[in-house]
Design a protein around this motif. Structure first.
Motif, PDB file in Angstrom:
ATOM      1  N   ARG A  40      -6.090   7.207  -7.125  1.00 50.51           N
ATOM      2  CA  ARG A  40      -6.611   6.814  -8.446  1.00 50.51           C
ATOM      3  C   ARG A  40      -6.535   7.971  -9.437  1.00 50.51           C
ATOM      4  O   ARG A  40      -6.390   7.760 -10.638  1.00 50.51           O
ATOM      5  CB  ARG A  40      -8.060   6.342  -8.290  1.00 50.51           C
ATOM      6  N   GLY A  68       0.822  -1.198   0.000  1.00 40.13           N
ATOM      7  CA  GLY A  68       0.000   0.000   0.000  1.00 40.13           C
ATOM      8  C   GLY A  68       0.860   1.253   0.000  1.00 40.13           C
ATOM      9  O   GLY A  68       1.901   1.302   0.656  1.00 40.13           O
ATOM     10  N   TRP A 127      -8.309   9.442   0.245  1.00 36.82           N
ATOM     11  CA  TRP A 127      -6.977   8.970  -0.161  1.00 36.82           C
ATOM     12  C   TRP A 127      -7.064   8.055  -1.376  1.00 36.82           C
ATOM     13  O   TRP A 127      -6.297   8.182  -2.335  1.00 36.82           O
ATOM     14  CB  TRP A 127      -6.314   8.233   1.006  1.00 36.82           C
ATOM     15  N   ARG A 128      -8.035   7.137  -1.359  1.00 35.90           N
ATOM     16  CA  ARG A 128      -8.178   6.203  -2.487  1.00 35.90           C
ATOM     17  C   ARG A 128      -8.524   6.972  -3.767  1.00 35.90           C
ATOM     18  O   ARG A 128      -7.991   6.684  -4.835  1.00 35.90           O
ATOM     19  CB  ARG A 128      -9.277   5.183  -2.172  1.00 35.90           C
ATOM     20  N   THR A 129      -9.413   7.955  -3.646  1.00 33.04           N
ATOM     21  CA  THR A 129      -9.776   8.765  -4.813  1.00 33.04           C
ATOM     22  C   THR A 129      -8.565   9.535  -5.334  1.00 33.04           C
ATOM     23  O   THR A 129      -8.345   9.622  -6.550  1.00 33.04           O
ATOM     24  CB  THR A 129     -10.895   9.756  -4.440  1.00 33.04           C
TER      25      THR A 129
END
Length: 266
Positions: free
Chosen positions: A259, A103, A254-256
């Motif tokens: 990406r 990660g 964070w994930r957005t």
């Protein structure tokens, strides 16, 4: 579990490398503690001229300061390395992390663990111990749970704020200053009763950036005193739920952001 073991080994190597030079480590930690103690001096200087601040007596403000200082110090230790995220993006080094089967966020937060940041929490621990020794808090099982749990929950809330604000760097080239306004700004805003701030800032601290749940509301519960602002009673025990919500929001942002990242082109 393999990934967890890898990160634990990385953290272990960081800790051993810093403890290999005990004098340097001690001086660095002491410097951090003295820097944070300066903020304590400011509070004591103010109370040399006034009897209350925002409706709170000196020891009540110190209780809030102690809880907030511990939380901020631990959050800084855990995720403060994200301050370097703009550099990782600008130099293209983040691309290297993305290529690894780990990660990105765990790699960043374990990249430069700085134990000296514990000096900030040490000041909070000392202040909290002194306030508790003076009998400001009734010794009940619930209060004992609050004293132990509040710094951990506060650390979670501040860490989530840190992750969300640093994610701005994925869209803004030099987003560090903007992020610092919320991360290091929270060090100030969480250390005082929210009653000292104006209405718009209080709304920001309570509802947009949940800094009031780091120390202010738990301190009201520990002191068993009504909220001067007349806010609902349940808010003083709502910090765990706020922390869960903050973690979910931080994970989503964070994930957005990751990406959205298209690489530095290096």
């Amino acid at each position: 579990m393999d990934r967890v073991r890898i990160h634990l080994r990385i953290l272990g190597s960081r800790v051993r490398s810093q403890l290999a030079y005990p004098v340097s480590f001690t001086l660095d930690t002491l410097g951090q503690a003295l820097g944070h103690a300066a903020e304590l001096v400011v509070i004591l200087a103010v109370f040399a001229h006034v009897d209350a601040l925002g409706g709170f007596a000196r020891d009540e403000v110190l209780l809030i300061f102690g809880l907030a200082a511990i939380s901020f110090g631990l959050a800084d230790l855990a995720v403060g390395q994200l301050d370097d995220l703009p550099r990782w993006i600008r130099t293209g080094e983040l691309d290297v992390l993305l290529a690894r089967p780990l990660g990105v966020l765990p790699q960043l937060v374990t990249s430069d663990l700085q134990l000296r940041r514990l000096g900030r929490s040490a000041v909070g621990v000392v202040v909290l111990a002194i306030v508790l020794a003076q009998g400001q808090v009734e010794p009940t099982p619930l209060n004992a749970l609050l004293v132990i749990g509040t710094p951990l929950i506060g650390t979670t809330i501040i860490s989530s704020i840190w992750v969300v604000t640093c994610s701005v760097s994925f869209w803004v080239i030099e987003g560090r200053e903007l992020a610092n306004a919320f991360t290091y700004g929270s060090q100030l805003t969480t250390a005082y009763p929210i009653t000292v701030f104006g209405p718009w800032l209080r709304r920001l601290l309570c509802y947009a950036v949940p800094g009031a749940f780091v120390a202010y509301f738990p301190a009201l519960a520990l002191l068993d005193r009504p909220d001067p602002l007349g806010l609902p009673h349940f808010l003083r025990y709502a910090a765990p739920l706020v922390a869960v919500a903050a973690v979910l929001v931080a994970a989503l942002v964070w994930r957005t952001a990751v990406r959205h990242y298209q690489g530095a082109g290096s």
